[in-house]
Design a protein around this motif. Structure first.
Motif, mmCIF file in Angstrom:
data_model
loop_
_atom_site.group_PDB
_atom_site.id
_atom_site.type_symbol
_atom_site.label_atom_id
_atom_site.label_comp_id
_atom_site.label_asym_id
_atom_site.label_seq_id
_atom_site.Cartn_x
_atom_site.Cartn_y
_atom_site.Cartn_z
ATOM 1 N N PRO A 119 0.830 -1.209 0.000
ATOM 2 C CA PRO A 119 0.000 0.000 0.000
ATOM 3 C C PRO A 119 0.862 1.257 0.000
ATOM 4 O O PRO A 119 2.062 1.218 0.285
ATOM 5 C CB PRO A 119 -0.764 -0.115 1.316
ATOM 6 C CG PRO A 119 0.207 -0.811 2.223
ATOM 7 C CD PRO A 119 0.968 -1.786 1.350
ATOM 8 N N LYS B 297 0.002 6.993 4.597
ATOM 9 C CA LYS B 297 -0.100 8.282 5.262
ATOM 10 C C LYS B 297 0.266 8.063 6.727
ATOM 11 O O LYS B 297 -0.215 7.126 7.371
ATOM 12 C CB LYS B 297 -1.522 8.846 5.167
ATOM 13 C CG LYS B 297 -1.929 9.278 3.764
ATOM 14 C CD LYS B 297 -1.271 10.593 3.359
ATOM 15 C CE LYS B 297 -1.881 11.767 4.096
ATOM 16 N NZ LYS B 297 -1.289 13.065 3.633
ATOM 17 N N HIS C 148 -1.694 4.949 8.237
ATOM 18 C CA HIS C 148 -2.894 4.661 7.457
ATOM 19 C C HIS C 148 -2.474 4.115 6.091
ATOM 20 O O HIS C 148 -1.808 4.813 5.322
ATOM 21 C CB HIS C 148 -3.739 5.919 7.292
ATOM 22 C CG HIS C 148 -4.108 6.582 8.579
ATOM 23 N ND1 HIS C 148 -4.876 5.963 9.546
ATOM 24 C CD2 HIS C 148 -3.793 7.805 9.075
ATOM 25 C CE1 HIS C 148 -5.032 6.777 10.574
ATOM 26 N NE2 HIS C 148 -4.381 7.905 10.314
ATOM 27 N N LYS C 149 -2.851 2.898 5.817
ATOM 28 C CA LYS C 149 -2.497 2.263 4.551
ATOM 29 C C LYS C 149 -3.557 2.581 3.504
ATOM 30 O O LYS C 149 -4.753 2.419 3.743
ATOM 31 C CB LYS C 149 -2.373 0.750 4.736
ATOM 32 C CG LYS C 149 -1.248 0.347 5.684
ATOM 33 C CD LYS C 149 -1.156 -1.157 5.847
ATOM 34 C CE LYS C 149 -0.017 -1.542 6.787
ATOM 35 N NZ LYS C 149 0.085 -3.005 6.958
ATOM 36 N N ARG C 150 -3.097 3.021 2.347
ATOM 37 C CA ARG C 150 -3.994 3.388 1.258
ATOM 38 C C ARG C 150 -3.789 2.410 0.101
ATOM 39 O O ARG C 150 -2.704 2.337 -0.492
ATOM 40 C CB ARG C 150 -3.752 4.829 0.811
ATOM 41 C CG ARG C 150 -3.787 5.851 1.948
ATOM 42 C CD ARG C 150 -3.909 7.263 1.425
ATOM 43 N NE ARG C 150 -5.190 7.463 0.779
ATOM 44 C CZ ARG C 150 -5.519 8.563 0.091
ATOM 45 N NH1 ARG C 150 -4.620 9.533 -0.044
ATOM 46 N NH2 ARG C 150 -6.700 8.684 -0.466
ATOM 47 N N TRP C 151 -4.834 1.663 -0.207
ATOM 48 C CA TRP C 151 -4.758 0.623 -1.227
ATOM 49 C C TRP C 151 -5.388 1.110 -2.530
ATOM 50 O O TRP C 151 -6.321 1.925 -2.519
ATOM 51 C CB TRP C 151 -5.485 -0.640 -0.761
ATOM 52 C CG TRP C 151 -5.005 -1.160 0.551
ATOM 53 C CD1 TRP C 151 -5.494 -0.861 1.794
ATOM 54 C CD2 TRP C 151 -3.915 -2.063 0.779
ATOM 55 N NE1 TRP C 151 -4.798 -1.516 2.770
ATOM 56 C CE2 TRP C 151 -3.814 -2.267 2.183
ATOM 57 C CE3 TRP C 151 -3.024 -2.718 -0.058
ATOM 58 C CZ2 TRP C 151 -2.861 -3.097 2.752
ATOM 59 C CZ3 TRP C 151 -2.073 -3.553 0.516
ATOM 60 C CH2 TRP C 151 -1.996 -3.739 1.895
ATOM 61 N N CYS C 152 -4.885 0.608 -3.630
ATOM 62 C CA CYS C 152 -5.436 0.953 -4.944
ATOM 63 C C CYS C 152 -6.722 0.167 -5.192
ATOM 64 O O CYS C 152 -6.729 -1.070 -5.090
ATOM 65 C CB CYS C 152 -4.429 0.641 -6.043
ATOM 66 S SG CYS C 152 -3.005 1.765 -6.062
ATOM 67 N N GLN D 46 -6.667 5.901 -9.885
ATOM 68 C CA GLN D 46 -6.426 6.599 -8.619
ATOM 69 C C GLN D 46 -5.020 7.188 -8.536
ATOM 70 O O GLN D 46 -4.036 6.575 -8.951
ATOM 71 C CB GLN D 46 -6.612 5.638 -7.447
ATOM 72 C CG GLN D 46 -8.041 5.333 -7.082
ATOM 73 C CD GLN D 46 -8.103 4.378 -5.911
ATOM 74 O OE1 GLN D 46 -7.690 3.224 -6.010
ATOM 75 N NE2 GLN D 46 -8.614 4.861 -4.782
ATOM 76 N N LEU E 46 -3.051 8.507 -5.262
ATOM 77 C CA LEU E 46 -3.187 8.504 -3.815
ATOM 78 C C LEU E 46 -2.085 9.335 -3.170
ATOM 79 O O LEU E 46 -0.898 8.996 -3.271
ATOM 80 C CB LEU E 46 -3.136 7.067 -3.287
ATOM 81 C CG LEU E 46 -4.224 6.112 -3.815
ATOM 82 C CD1 LEU E 46 -4.012 4.710 -3.243
ATOM 83 C CD2 LEU E 46 -5.607 6.630 -3.438
ATOM 84 N N CYS F 25 0.376 10.495 -0.445
ATOM 85 C CA CYS F 25 1.019 9.741 0.632
ATOM 86 C C CYS F 25 2.119 10.592 1.251
ATOM 87 O O CYS F 25 2.448 11.662 0.733
ATOM 88 C CB CYS F 25 1.572 8.412 0.104
ATOM 89 S SG CYS F 25 2.656 8.570 -1.339
#
Length: 302
Positions: A133, A136, A143-147, A152, A154, A156
């Motif tokens: 991921p 942030k 905080h993990k942000r996944w596609c 997208q 994202l 970070c």
């Protein structure tokens, strides 16, 4: 190439006794996507490029000056030859087809007003079953942000250096990589420095890359998951450079607060559960001591 902007991109590949087969795949993939490829080799012995890559520029350092120093050599070469962007790559990364195009498209979509320091691809760790991921910084956990879909972008707080596409004008403003760190956390420090200067970083879901983190994986007891295994020398740099990052004015305090417990856990795991334990302890404690004393450069125990 379908986009003239590719010609403005210089790929900088840093190597240190690379696997020839892996390097062959990397060069074959990236050469078709950029205007130039520069390999900066940190091996003490002369390295030869795999056959079929006569167009690749090879800079032999004849010594290991560290990842950051080699990256800066490549950055200087790209600047001297009037390139607009640099694509940083480690020797154990392989860009997917179209990765650079997707990164360039992301920069175009974001525009100059967005103050973008760098964009990076989602990467699939060859030792994991899924993509990593984007992150942030948060407390008590990141905080993990996944596609979810390729379109997208994202935002970070940091990008790994391998795969990062950076405008050289940004390097001129923020500064080059911190050579005092030698290896490990070089990308983290630069990302934090960029964020402190008001720049943003983005993960590009349409861009993909194969990459390997660590030497292997070790399953933890009681269903606690896996831990990335590093050798003693790498553990020295992890301990030392984390301590150094904690002291830098541009490192977010929220990251320091949630990273210190993680560093303590890593210290315990590699001292008590993951061998070679005695050697790990020696290198980690020396790393902490050198970090406390603000020592820099190569590991003195290596």
């Amino acid at each position: 190439m379908t986009d003239d902007r590719h010609a403005a991109v210089c790929a900088v590949v840093v190597t240190h006794y690379p696997d020839s087969t892996v390097l062959q795949g990397l060069l074959a993939s990236v050469s078709a996507q950029v205007g130039c490829v520069v390999v900066v080799d940190n091996s003490a012995e002369d390295m030869e490029l795999p056959p079929g890559h006569a167009d690749v520029t090879l800079i032999r350092q004849g010594r290991n000056g560290g990842l950051a120093q080699a990256q800066n050599v490549g950055l200087d070469w790209a600047r001297q030859h009037a390139f607009d962007y640099v694509l940083l790559l480690d020797q154990d990364s392989t860009p997917d087809d179209g990765m650079v195009c997707a990164l360039l498209d992301a920069l175009r979509r974001l525009g100059d007003s967005a103050r973008v320091a760098a964009v990076g691809p989602r990467f699939h760790d060859v030792l994991e079953a899924r993509d990593a991921p984007f992150v942030k910084v948060g407390f008590p956990l990141n905080h993990k942000r996944w596609c979810d879909h390729p379109g997208q972008l994202l935002e970070c707080d940091f990008l790994i250096s391998s795969g990062a596409l950076i405008p050289l004008t940004v390097i001129d403003d923020i500064g080059s990589m911190d050579e005092s760190l030698f290896i490990d956390n070089v990308d983290l420090e630069w990302s934090f420095r960029a964020r402190a200067r008001g720049y943003k970083l983005y993960g590009v879901c349409a861009a993909a890359m194969q990459h390997q983190l660590g030497d292997s994986r070790r399953q933890l007891p009681f269903g606690l998951g896996q831990v990335i295994v590093h050798g003693p020398v790498r553990l020295y740099y992890i301990m030392r450079n984390r301590f150094r990052l904690y002291r830098l004015p541009h490192t977010p305090w929220i990251w320091v607060a949630q990273d210190m417990p993680r560093l303590a856990v890593k210290l315990f795991l590699f001292a008590a559960m993951i061998g070679p334990r005695a050697r790990n302890i020696r290198f980690m404690l020396r790393g902490l001591w050198d970090g406390f004393r603000s020592k820099s450069g190569p590991c003195p125990l290596a």
